[in-house]
Design a protein around this motif. Structure first.
Motif, PDB file in Angstrom:
ATOM      1  N   SER A 171      68.040  50.065  23.421  1.00 47.92           N
ATOM      2  CA  SER A 171      69.237  50.895  23.275  1.00 47.92           C
ATOM      3  C   SER A 171      69.516  51.663  24.561  1.00 47.92           C
ATOM      4  O   SER A 171      68.638  52.369  25.075  1.00 47.92           O
ATOM      5  N   TYR A 172      70.733  51.538  25.048  1.00 51.18           N
ATOM      6  CA  TYR A 172      71.143  52.293  26.238  1.00 51.18           C
ATOM      7  C   TYR A 172      71.030  53.792  25.993  1.00 51.18           C
ATOM      8  O   TYR A 172      70.531  54.534  26.837  1.00 51.18           O
ATOM      9  N   VAL A 173      71.485  54.248  24.820  1.00 53.10           N
ATOM     10  CA  VAL A 173      71.422  55.675  24.493  1.00 53.10           C
ATOM     11  C   VAL A 173      69.968  56.142  24.457  1.00 53.10           C
ATOM     12  O   VAL A 173      69.626  57.195  25.017  1.00 53.10           O
ATOM     13  N   ALA A 174      69.108  55.377  23.813  1.00 59.58           N
ATOM     14  CA  ALA A 174      67.685  55.738  23.759  1.00 59.58           C
ATOM     15  C   ALA A 174      67.083  55.784  25.162  1.00 59.58           C
ATOM     16  O   ALA A 174      66.269  56.663  25.465  1.00 59.58           O
ATOM     17  N   SER A 175      67.504  54.857  26.014  1.00 53.87           N
ATOM     18  CA  SER A 175      66.975  54.855  27.387  1.00 53.87           C
ATOM     19  C   SER A 175      67.412  56.104  28.150  1.00 53.87           C
ATOM     20  O   SER A 175      66.634  56.654  28.932  1.00 53.87           O
ATOM     21  N   LEU A 176      68.634  56.560  27.903  1.00 55.88           N
ATOM     22  CA  LEU A 176      69.076  57.803  28.540  1.00 55.88           C
ATOM     23  C   LEU A 176      68.250  58.984  28.054  1.00 55.88           C
ATOM     24  O   LEU A 176      67.799  59.815  28.852  1.00 55.88           O
ATOM     25  N   HIS A 177      68.050  59.071  26.733  1.00 62.81           N
ATOM     26  CA  HIS A 177      67.246  60.172  26.182  1.00 62.81           C
ATOM     27  C   HIS A 177      65.815  60.119  26.721  1.00 62.81           C
ATOM     28  O   HIS A 177      65.236  61.163  27.019  1.00 62.81           O
ATOM     29  N   ALA A 178      65.257  58.926  26.853  1.00 62.97           N
ATOM     30  CA  ALA A 178      63.891  58.772  27.359  1.00 62.97           C
ATOM     31  C   ALA A 178      63.781  59.261  28.802  1.00 62.97           C
ATOM     32  O   ALA A 178      62.740  59.789  29.205  1.00 62.97           O
ATOM     33  N   LYS A 179      64.857  59.107  29.561  1.00 64.69           N
ATOM     34  CA  LYS A 179      64.851  59.545  30.969  1.00 64.69           C
ATOM     35  C   LYS A 179      65.080  61.047  31.102  1.00 64.69           C
ATOM     36  O   LYS A 179      64.857  61.610  32.161  1.00 64.69           O
ATOM     37  N   GLY A 180      65.581  61.677  30.047  1.00 64.27           N
ATOM     38  CA  GLY A 180      65.714  63.131  30.036  1.00 64.27           C
ATOM     39  C   GLY A 180      67.116  63.631  30.363  1.00 64.27           C
ATOM     40  O   GLY A 180      68.007  62.875  30.760  1.00 64.27           O
ATOM     41  N   VAL A 194      76.553  62.087  24.446  1.00 66.74           N
ATOM     42  CA  VAL A 194      75.111  61.875  24.592  1.00 66.74           C
ATOM     43  C   VAL A 194      74.453  63.170  25.057  1.00 66.74           C
ATOM     44  O   VAL A 194      73.398  63.565  24.545  1.00 66.74           O
ATOM     45  N   MET A 195      75.068  63.873  26.003  1.00 67.03           N
ATOM     46  CA  MET A 195      74.543  65.154  26.486  1.00 67.03           C
ATOM     47  C   MET A 195      74.446  66.163  25.344  1.00 67.03           C
ATOM     48  O   MET A 195      73.418  66.814  25.160  1.00 67.03           O
ATOM     49  N   LEU A 196      75.533  66.290  24.581  1.00 69.96           N
ATOM     50  CA  LEU A 196      75.524  67.223  23.455  1.00 69.96           C
ATOM     51  C   LEU A 196      74.426  66.855  22.468  1.00 69.96           C
ATOM     52  O   LEU A 196      73.686  67.731  21.990  1.00 69.96           O
ATOM     53  N   SER A 197      74.300  65.576  22.161  1.00 74.44           N
ATOM     54  CA  SER A 197      73.278  65.102  21.232  1.00 74.44           C
ATOM     55  C   SER A 197      71.878  65.458  21.724  1.00 74.44           C
ATOM     56  O   SER A 197      71.026  65.899  20.954  1.00 74.44           O
ATOM     57  N   ASN A 198      71.652  65.292  23.006  1.00 74.98           N
ATOM     58  CA  ASN A 198      70.356  65.620  23.591  1.00 74.98           C
ATOM     59  C   ASN A 198      70.012  67.093  23.403  1.00 74.98           C
ATOM     60  O   ASN A 198      68.844  67.458  23.280  1.00 74.98           O
ATOM     61  N   LEU A 199      71.040  67.923  23.349  1.00 76.71           N
ATOM     62  CA  LEU A 199      70.851  69.364  23.201  1.00 76.71           C
ATOM     63  C   LEU A 199      71.003  69.828  21.752  1.00 76.71           C
ATOM     64  O   LEU A 199      71.098  71.021  21.477  1.00 76.71           O
ATOM     65  N   GLY A 200      71.041  68.863  20.822  1.00 75.60           N
ATOM     66  CA  GLY A 200      71.101  69.190  19.407  1.00 75.60           C
ATOM     67  C   GLY A 200      72.483  69.564  18.904  1.00 75.60           C
ATOM     68  O   GLY A 200      72.615  70.186  17.851  1.00 75.60           O
ATOM     69  N   ASN A 236      68.287  65.500  32.766  1.00 76.71           N
ATOM     70  CA  ASN A 236      68.815  65.380  34.129  1.00 76.71           C
ATOM     71  C   ASN A 236      69.513  64.044  34.357  1.00 76.71           C
ATOM     72  O   ASN A 236      70.566  63.990  34.999  1.00 76.71           O
ATOM     73  N   LYS A 237      68.954  62.954  33.821  1.00 77.74           N
ATOM     74  CA  LYS A 237      69.584  61.632  33.972  1.00 77.74           C
ATOM     75  C   LYS A 237      70.898  61.590  33.204  1.00 77.74           C
ATOM     76  O   LYS A 237      71.893  61.025  33.691  1.00 77.74           O
ATOM     77  N   ILE A 238      70.909  62.195  32.008  1.00 75.72           N
ATOM     78  CA  ILE A 238      72.143  62.239  31.226  1.00 75.72           C
ATOM     79  C   ILE A 238      73.211  63.023  31.977  1.00 75.72           C
ATOM     80  O   ILE A 238      74.366  62.589  32.065  1.00 75.72           O
ATOM     81  N   LEU A 239      72.834  64.150  32.549  1.00 76.67           N
ATOM     82  CA  LEU A 239      73.788  64.961  33.315  1.00 76.67           C
ATOM     83  C   LEU A 239      74.292  64.216  34.550  1.00 76.67           C
ATOM     84  O   LEU A 239      75.462  64.322  34.909  1.00 76.67           O
ATOM     85  N   GLU A 240      73.418  63.449  35.164  1.00 74.64           N
ATOM     86  CA  GLU A 240      73.823  62.622  36.309  1.00 74.64           C
ATOM     87  C   GLU A 240      74.915  61.634  35.876  1.00 74.64           C
ATOM     88  O   GLU A 240      75.907  61.442  36.587  1.00 74.64           O
ATOM     89  N   LYS A 241      74.734  61.023  34.710  1.00 74.76           N
ATOM     90  CA  LYS A 241      75.735  60.081  34.198  1.00 74.76           C
ATOM     91  C   LYS A 241      77.047  60.794  33.869  1.00 74.76           C
ATOM     92  O   LYS A 241      78.122  60.275  34.153  1.00 74.76           O
ATOM     93  N   VAL A 242      76.971  62.002  33.303  1.00 72.59           N
ATOM     94  CA  VAL A 242      78.193  62.763  33.011  1.00 72.59           C
ATOM     95  C   VAL A 242      78.933  63.044  34.318  1.00 72.59           C
ATOM     96  O   VAL A 242      80.152  62.857  34.401  1.00 72.59           O
TER      97      VAL A 242
END
Length: 110
Positions: free
Chosen positions: A23-32, A76-82, A34-40
């Motif tokens: 899963s692309y989304v799972a891979s982003l969450h696994a990277k943390g 995805v960023m919002l999800s990562n932060l609950g 900072n990686k999600i913010l980089e994508k945003v």
């Protein structure tokens, strides 16, 4: 319209715990975060460039595509932060009867 956001939020939540290799989304969450913010940030820049291009060409297809990418990665960023889209929609609803100038002035007073 909110149905799409609600459905997407549910999929994003489910994929948070998926295997990062599947899963692309799972891979982003696994990277943390900072990686999600980089994508945003990347998607934001691409959206801005597409808007500028659309202004000159009159073709908005790329702008819509890039905006969808930006919204997706923001979710995805919002999800990562609950959080989910409901939090943002509630904030927009709160601002609905405020003028933009009043709302901005209230933020600077805090």
């Amino acid at each position: 319209m909110n149905d799409v956001l609600t459905q997407l939020a549910a999929v994003l939540e489910a994929r948070k715990s998926a295997d990062a290799d599947s899963s692309y989304v799972a891979s982003l969450h696994a990277k943390g975060l900072n990686k999600i913010l980089e994508k945003v940030g990347e998607e934001c820049t691409e959206t801005l460039i597409a808007a500028k291009d659309a202004q000159h060409s009159g073709n908005t297809d790329e702008l819509v595509y890039e905006t969808a990418d930006l919204w997706f990665h923001t979710l995805v960023m919002l999800s990562n932060l609950g959080l989910g889209p409901d939090a943002v929609l509630a904030e927009l609803a709160r601002r609905f009867d405020l003028s933009g100038l009043e709302e901005k002035a209230a933020r600077t007073q805090k």
